[in-house]
Design a protein around this motif. Sequence first.
Motif, PDB file in Angstrom:
ATOM      1  N   UNK A 267       0.176   1.533  -0.621  1.00  0.00           N
ATOM      2  CA  UNK A 267       1.046   1.496  -1.790  1.00  0.00           C
ATOM      3  C   UNK A 267       2.255   2.390  -1.525  1.00  0.00           C
ATOM      4  N   UNK A 268       3.441   1.856  -1.758  1.00  0.00           N
ATOM      5  CA  UNK A 268       4.672   2.610  -1.534  1.00  0.00           C
ATOM      6  C   UNK A 268       5.670   2.264  -2.630  1.00  0.00           C
ATOM      7  N   UNK A 269       6.519   3.210  -2.956  1.00  0.00           N
ATOM      8  CA  UNK A 269       7.553   2.941  -3.961  1.00  0.00           C
ATOM      9  C   UNK A 269       8.701   2.150  -3.349  1.00  0.00           C
ATOM     10  N   UNK A 270       9.390   1.440  -4.189  1.00  0.00           N
ATOM     11  CA  UNK A 270      10.567   0.697  -3.738  1.00  0.00           C
ATOM     12  C   UNK A 270      11.548   1.646  -3.053  1.00  0.00           C
ATOM     13  N   UNK A 271      12.090   1.189  -1.937  1.00  0.00           N
ATOM     14  CA  UNK A 271      12.982   2.009  -1.142  1.00  0.00           C
ATOM     15  C   UNK A 271      12.284   2.790  -0.049  1.00  0.00           C
ATOM     16  N   UNK A 272      10.972   2.818  -0.091  1.00  0.00           N
ATOM     17  CA  UNK A 272      10.200   3.551   0.887  1.00  0.00           C
ATOM     18  C   UNK A 272       9.963   2.769   2.166  1.00  0.00           C
ATOM     19  N   UNK A 273       9.166   3.369   3.048  1.00  0.00           N
ATOM     20  CA  UNK A 273       8.893   2.780   4.361  1.00  0.00           C
ATOM     21  C   UNK A 273       7.398   2.771   4.657  1.00  0.00           C
TER      22      UNK A 273
ATOM     23  N   UNK B 263       9.859  -4.593  -4.174  1.00  0.00           N
ATOM     24  CA  UNK B 263       8.638  -5.119  -4.799  1.00  0.00           C
ATOM     25  C   UNK B 263       8.276  -6.517  -4.300  1.00  0.00           C
ATOM     26  N   UNK B 264       9.278  -7.324  -3.969  1.00  0.00           N
ATOM     27  CA  UNK B 264       8.992  -8.672  -3.493  1.00  0.00           C
ATOM     28  C   UNK B 264       8.426  -8.697  -2.078  1.00  0.00           C
ATOM     29  N   UNK B 265       8.363  -7.546  -1.414  1.00  0.00           N
ATOM     30  CA  UNK B 265       7.700  -7.456  -0.117  1.00  0.00           C
ATOM     31  C   UNK B 265       6.191  -7.306  -0.262  1.00  0.00           C
ATOM     32  N   UNK B 266       5.720  -7.165  -1.467  1.00  0.00           N
ATOM     33  CA  UNK B 266       4.281  -7.040  -1.706  1.00  0.00           C
ATOM     34  C   UNK B 266       3.556  -8.288  -1.227  1.00  0.00           C
TER      35      UNK B 266
ATOM     36  N   UNK C 168      -5.111 -11.487  12.953  1.00  0.00           N
ATOM     37  CA  UNK C 168      -5.852 -10.371  12.414  1.00  0.00           C
ATOM     38  C   UNK C 168      -6.355 -10.680  11.012  1.00  0.00           C
ATOM     39  N   UNK C 169      -7.033  -9.718  10.423  1.00  0.00           N
ATOM     40  CA  UNK C 169      -7.645  -9.922   9.117  1.00  0.00           C
ATOM     41  C   UNK C 169      -6.662  -9.633   7.976  1.00  0.00           C
ATOM     42  N   UNK C 170      -5.555  -9.004   8.299  1.00  0.00           N
ATOM     43  CA  UNK C 170      -4.537  -8.716   7.291  1.00  0.00           C
ATOM     44  C   UNK C 170      -4.653  -7.314   6.732  1.00  0.00           C
ATOM     45  N   UNK C 171      -3.526  -6.799   6.272  1.00  0.00           N
ATOM     46  CA  UNK C 171      -3.487  -5.495   5.615  1.00  0.00           C
ATOM     47  C   UNK C 171      -2.574  -5.599   4.398  1.00  0.00           C
ATOM     48  N   UNK C 172      -3.019  -5.033   3.283  1.00  0.00           N
ATOM     49  CA  UNK C 172      -2.290  -5.158   2.030  1.00  0.00           C
ATOM     50  C   UNK C 172      -1.139  -4.155   1.966  1.00  0.00           C
ATOM     51  N   UNK C 173       0.018  -4.671   1.593  1.00  0.00           N
ATOM     52  CA  UNK C 173       1.181  -3.840   1.318  1.00  0.00           C
ATOM     53  C   UNK C 173       1.591  -4.076  -0.125  1.00  0.00           C
ATOM     54  N   UNK C 174       1.661  -3.011  -0.890  1.00  0.00           N
ATOM     55  CA  UNK C 174       2.063  -3.103  -2.289  1.00  0.00           C
ATOM     56  C   UNK C 174       3.250  -2.180  -2.521  1.00  0.00           C
ATOM     57  N   UNK C 175       4.340  -2.749  -3.021  1.00  0.00           N
ATOM     58  CA  UNK C 175       5.553  -1.980  -3.277  1.00  0.00           C
ATOM     59  C   UNK C 175       5.769  -1.929  -4.783  1.00  0.00           C
ATOM     60  N   UNK C 176       5.761  -0.727  -5.327  1.00  0.00           N
ATOM     61  CA  UNK C 176       5.933  -0.559  -6.766  1.00  0.00           C
ATOM     62  C   UNK C 176       7.407  -0.351  -7.101  1.00  0.00           C
ATOM     63  N   UNK C 177       7.769  -0.816  -8.272  1.00  0.00           N
ATOM     64  CA  UNK C 177       9.179  -0.698  -8.694  1.00  0.00           C
ATOM     65  C   UNK C 177       9.441   0.615  -9.405  1.00  0.00           C
TER      66      UNK C 177
END
Length: 128
Positions: A11-17, A88-91, A119-128
Amino acid sequence: QVQLVESGGGLVQAGGSLRLSCAVSGRTISGCAMGWFRQAPGKEREFVIALSRNGDSTGYADFVKGRFTISRDHAKNTVYLQMNSLKPEDTAVYYCAAKPGFTNSANYYTAHYDYDYWGQGTQVTVSS
């Protein structure tokens, strides 16, 4: 048998890396064209970025140009996806894919059906 294991999502905030890793076993990454794809809920899997087998060519989806980069570490047999300026749309769930080969090709591949291993995948969640 080639196996791919992704890590680094979160989980990362918008604008983060974030930097995602794809550890490859069963084949050296120098013999593989590599790609990253993503799939958001309710959407089809889409191409993100790809690297040719010889490492000379990179392909990008329009939505990641200037923000995401792909790289590889031969010593660790690992491919990375560096994601900056996240939105956020990169989620999505991010997947690593490999296409082994025997030529020093400069071709990269953008279609999911071009790849042989995932691979099995990894979740990326970008909060606004």
